[in-house]
Design an enzyme around this catalytic site. Structure first.
Site, PDB file in Angstrom:
ATOM      1  CB  THR A  17      31.804  13.767 -29.267  1.00 36.54           C
ATOM      2  OG1 THR A  17      31.282  12.845 -28.319  1.00 36.54           O
ATOM      3  CG2 THR A  17      30.998  13.676 -30.534  1.00 36.54           C
ATOM      4  NE  ARG A  29      24.269  13.845 -25.933  1.00 35.92           N
ATOM      5  CZ  ARG A  29      24.335  15.021 -25.298  1.00 35.92           C
ATOM      6  NH1 ARG A  29      23.289  15.462 -24.620  1.00 35.92           N
ATOM      7  NH2 ARG A  29      25.439  15.747 -25.326  1.00 35.92           N
ATOM      8  CG  ASP A  62      29.646  23.704 -34.485  1.00 33.11           C
ATOM      9  OD1 ASP A  62      28.922  24.132 -33.559  1.00 33.11           O
ATOM     10  OD2 ASP A  62      30.554  22.853 -34.318  1.00 33.11           O
ATOM     11  NE  ARG A  63      26.043  21.453 -30.725  1.00 37.58           N
ATOM     12  CZ  ARG A  63      25.673  20.560 -29.815  1.00 37.58           C
ATOM     13  NH1 ARG A  63      24.526  20.709 -29.182  1.00 37.58           N
ATOM     14  NH2 ARG A  63      26.439  19.549 -29.521  1.00 37.58           N
ATOM     15  CB  SER A  65      30.709  23.133 -28.872  1.00 33.56           C
ATOM     16  OG  SER A  65      29.617  23.145 -29.732  1.00 33.56           O
ATOM     17  CG  HIS A  66      26.743  22.468 -26.894  1.00 37.03           C
ATOM     18  ND1 HIS A  66      27.699  21.773 -27.594  1.00 37.03           N
ATOM     19  CD2 HIS A  66      26.284  21.617 -25.961  1.00 37.03           C
ATOM     20  CE1 HIS A  66      27.796  20.553 -27.104  1.00 37.03           C
ATOM     21  NE2 HIS A  66      26.956  20.425 -26.111  1.00 37.03           N
ATOM     22  CE  LYS A  86      27.634  20.556 -34.536  1.00 34.56           C
ATOM     23  NZ  LYS A  86      28.719  19.680 -34.105  1.00 34.56           N
ATOM     24  CG  ASP A 124      31.642  25.853 -31.945  1.00 33.83           C
ATOM     25  OD1 ASP A 124      30.442  25.717 -31.633  1.00 33.83           O
ATOM     26  OD2 ASP A 124      32.325  24.923 -32.406  1.00 33.83           O
ATOM     27  CG  ASP A 149      27.100  26.092 -31.326  1.00 38.69           C
ATOM     28  OD1 ASP A 149      27.310  26.757 -32.360  1.00 38.69           O
ATOM     29  OD2 ASP A 149      27.743  25.074 -31.036  1.00 38.69           O
TER      30      ASP A 149
HETATM   31  C1  G16 Z   1      29.766  17.676 -31.084  1.00 37.50           C
HETATM   32  C2  G16 Z   1      29.962  16.871 -32.318  1.00 37.50           C
HETATM   33  C3  G16 Z   1      28.645  16.433 -32.850  1.00 37.50           C
HETATM   34  C4  G16 Z   1      27.852  15.695 -31.792  1.00 37.50           C
HETATM   35  C5  G16 Z   1      27.731  16.560 -30.568  1.00 37.50           C
HETATM   36  C6  G16 Z   1      27.077  15.848 -29.389  1.00 37.50           C
HETATM   37  O1  G16 Z   1      29.111  18.857 -31.408  1.00 37.50           O
HETATM   38  O2  G16 Z   1      30.637  17.611 -33.317  1.00 37.50           O
HETATM   39  O3  G16 Z   1      28.891  15.612 -33.944  1.00 37.50           O
HETATM   40  O4  G16 Z   1      26.596  15.356 -32.275  1.00 37.50           O
HETATM   41  O5  G16 Z   1      28.997  16.964 -30.147  1.00 37.50           O
HETATM   42  O6  G16 Z   1      27.889  14.836 -28.976  1.00 37.50           O
HETATM   43  P1  G16 Z   1      27.609  14.033 -27.652  1.00 37.50           P
HETATM   44  O7  G16 Z   1      26.239  13.436 -27.829  1.00 37.50           O
HETATM   45  O8  G16 Z   1      28.701  13.028 -27.616  1.00 37.50           O
HETATM   46  O9  G16 Z   1      27.620  15.012 -26.509  1.00 37.50           O
HETATM   47  P2  G16 Z   1      29.625  20.236 -30.861  1.00 37.50           P
HETATM   48  O10 G16 Z   1      28.675  21.250 -31.427  1.00 37.50           O
HETATM   49  O11 G16 Z   1      29.568  20.103 -29.361  1.00 37.50           O
HETATM   50  O12 G16 Z   1      31.022  20.349 -31.374  1.00 37.50           O
END
Ligand code: G16
Length: 543
Positions: free
Chosen positions: A18, A496, A281-282, A113-114, A376, A279, A277
């Site tokens: 993603t 999910r 962005d959240r 990320s998170h 984001k 990085d 989070d």
């Molecule tokens: C990334 C994407 C987001 C997405 C999220 C969850 O976020 O940038 O657009 O909503 O992953 O994705 P999944 O449901 O496929 O785990 P981040 O903050 O992890 O970069």
């Protein structure tokens, strides 16, 4: 300094998900793993010779080592210049901004990320395009193809670059400019928000608590909330980024940010709480005694963004990812705004933003943003919320109650089943997929299915098509269940289940979401047979 060509062989499983390639840190540290992927990025973007790039990461374990490798590889392949955040740090939105502001050819962001960090946890790498946004599928597919046939990569044999000192230096024939990671981002925020007004709000005694979760937003939030806006020292907690995020999970939701949740639910709670989070962005928004779901936050921001100077002219349009609740659609309809539904992944908003079709967008996964960058942006969301509270004089709770009364409340929850056996998860999805045609008309737990399909997206700007983006089941009366496998996990599969129901009657808008959604939860389980297929009794996380 010598440029060497190292022989290698393709490594399986380097498919960007993603949001870039995310794997266990030890995997990334394995022989040739990072190097193979970086060389594949160069191939995927049509070569790096003569290009200017941005580089930074969220400071997790392996961040600086990876940065040194990437710099040596960029130099070996002829890049003209790389702009790096001091200490190899840059939040994702700040990186997106620098890429755009300096008119570069894109950038590499090192983050998972998170996901937790540390030698036993996760690491990640993604490429963002010259518009500042994550590479689209067409480009990540080219990277993937390159990983499958790679036989060598180029790297400079050189000493480490000094990433601690701001200024310019040379690495072979490539220029490396080390910048303060915070300054340019703060300047951007000042163009969007009325800092004087926010200063007055805080000076009036309005209390904020921001939990940086030991991650990258610590320095950014301290610079903005405490230094620029005058919030008392200690407003930003867990403010020093650490390689393993203090041993925690830098995911801003009520489970992982429970410390902030308990502060905000206490009798003497501050007026406003927020977390970001790994990085940056959240975001998570909490009022005194009330948690705001990301989907509601998006809808509230869309309805009130015009109260901040950067959005005073109104919004061109809005967008949400498909599994995000349709609270946004209600605002868009009332305001006559175009509203787009995209697959999960911020990259899908890029074309809509670039084309001027939308100004604001967001996702259920705690992401909201606007056309100021192409990612984001957690702190941006905090500042927009504060601007709205300053302008309306309302509390978070009053604002939300008024919003629901006007537009209706979309009760919403996401249930995650983590580290499920990947084969079983695929079987569960295939089981539902095979019955999509026969579900309409059938009743589960008293709820009749009216529509069932697999979401696909035709990008209205470039005409590209993305298939297999989640299974949607719509029930009579407006309720909905969506099933999807995560594209960001690193162990097995994460299932999910997104659950939603609409309540128009203000007298019934204050229930607990899990209770309000109980029938839909049961119906979704009956359709998917989650327990039978995965052996799991209950989700690991409910957001
Ligand atoms: C990334 C994407 C987001 C997405 C999220 C969850 O976020 O940038 O657009 O909503 O992953 O994705 P999944 O449901 O496929 O785990 P981040 O903050 O992890 O970069």
């Amino acid at each position: 300094m010598e440029r060497v060509t190292v022989q290698t062989a393709p490594i399986d499983g380097q498919k960007p998900g993603t949001s870039g390639l995310r794997k266990k840190t030890r995997v990334f540290m394995g022989p040739h793993y990072l190097e193979n992927f970086i060389q594949s990025i160069w191939i995927g973007i049509g070569g790096v010779a003569g290009k200017n790039l941005v580089l930074g990461g969220d400071g997790r374990y392996f961040n600086t080592n990876a940065a040194q490798v990437i710099l040596r590889m960029a130099a070996a392949s002829g890049a003209a210049k790389v702009i790096v955040g001091q200490g190899a740090l840059l939040s994702t939105p700040a990186a997106s901004h620098v890429i755009r502001q300096r008119k570069t050819d894109g950038g590499i962001i090192m983050s998972a990320s998170h996901n937790p960090g540390g030698i036993e946890e996760d690491f990640g790498v993604k490429f963002n395009m010259p518009n500042g946004g994550p590479a689209p599928e067409e480009v990540t597919n080219r990277m993937l193809e390159a990983t499958k046939s790679l036989t060598s990569y180029d790297i400079l044999e050189a000493q480490d670059v000094d990433l601690g000192t701001i200024g310019t230096q040379m690495l072979g024939e490539m220029e490396v400019e080390v910048i303060d990671p915070v300054t340019e981002y703060v300047a951007l925020m000042e163009t969007l928000f009325d800092f004087d007004k926010l200063r007055r709000l805080i000076a009036s005694g309005f209390r904020i608590r921001f939990d940086a979760m030991h991650a990258i937003t610590g320095p950014y939030a301290t610079a903005i909330l405490e230094e620029a806006l005058g919030a008392p020292k200690g407003t930003v907690v867990n403010a020093v980024p650490s390689p393993d995020f203090g041993g925690g999970h830098p995911d801003p939701n009520p489970i992982w940010a429970h410390e902030l949740m308990s502060t905000m639910m206490a009798a003497d709670a501050p007026d406003f709480g927020a977390a970001s989070d790994g990085d940056g962005d959240r975001n998570m928004i909490v009022g005194r005694g009330i948690y705001v779901t990301p989907s509601d936050s998006l809808a509230v921001l869309a309805a009130n963004a015009h109260l901040a100077p950067g959005y005073a002219a109104g919004l061109a349009g809005v967008a949400r990812s498909m599994p995000t609740s349709r609270a946004l659609d209600r605002v868009a309809e009332a305001r006559g705004l175009a509203c787009y539904e995209t697959p999960t992944g911020w990259k899908f908003f890029g074309n809509l933003l670039d084309d001027g079709r939308i100004t604001l967008c967001g996702e259920e996964s705690a992401g909201t943003g606007s056309d100021h960058v192409r990612e984001k942006d957690g702190l941006w969301a905090v500042l927009l919320w504060l601007s709205i509270l300053a302008e309306t004089g309302k509390s978070v709770s009053d604002l939300l109650t008024a919003h629901w009364a006007e537009y209706g409340r979309n009760y919403y929850s996401r249930h995650d089943y983590e580290a499920v056996d990947a084969v079983k998860a695929e079987e569960l999805m295939a089981g539902i997929r095979s019955r999509l045609g026969s579900l309409p008309g059938q009743t589960f737990e008293g709820l009749t299915v009216v529509e069932a399909d697999e979401f696909s997206y035709d990008d209205p700007v470039d005409g590209s098509r993305s298939e297999g983006q989640g299974l949607r089941i719509a029930f009579e009366g407006g309720a909905r269940a969506v099933f999807r496998l995560s594209g960001t996990g690193t162990v097995g599969a994460t299932l999910r289940v997104y659950l939603e129901d609409v309540e128009a009657d203000p007298a019934r808008q204050h229930a607990d979401p899990q209770e309000a959604l109980a029938t839909i939860i049961a119906a979704a389980d009956a359709i998917a047979d989650i327990k039978g297929k995965t052996g799991r009794d209950a989700p690991d996380v409910r957001t």
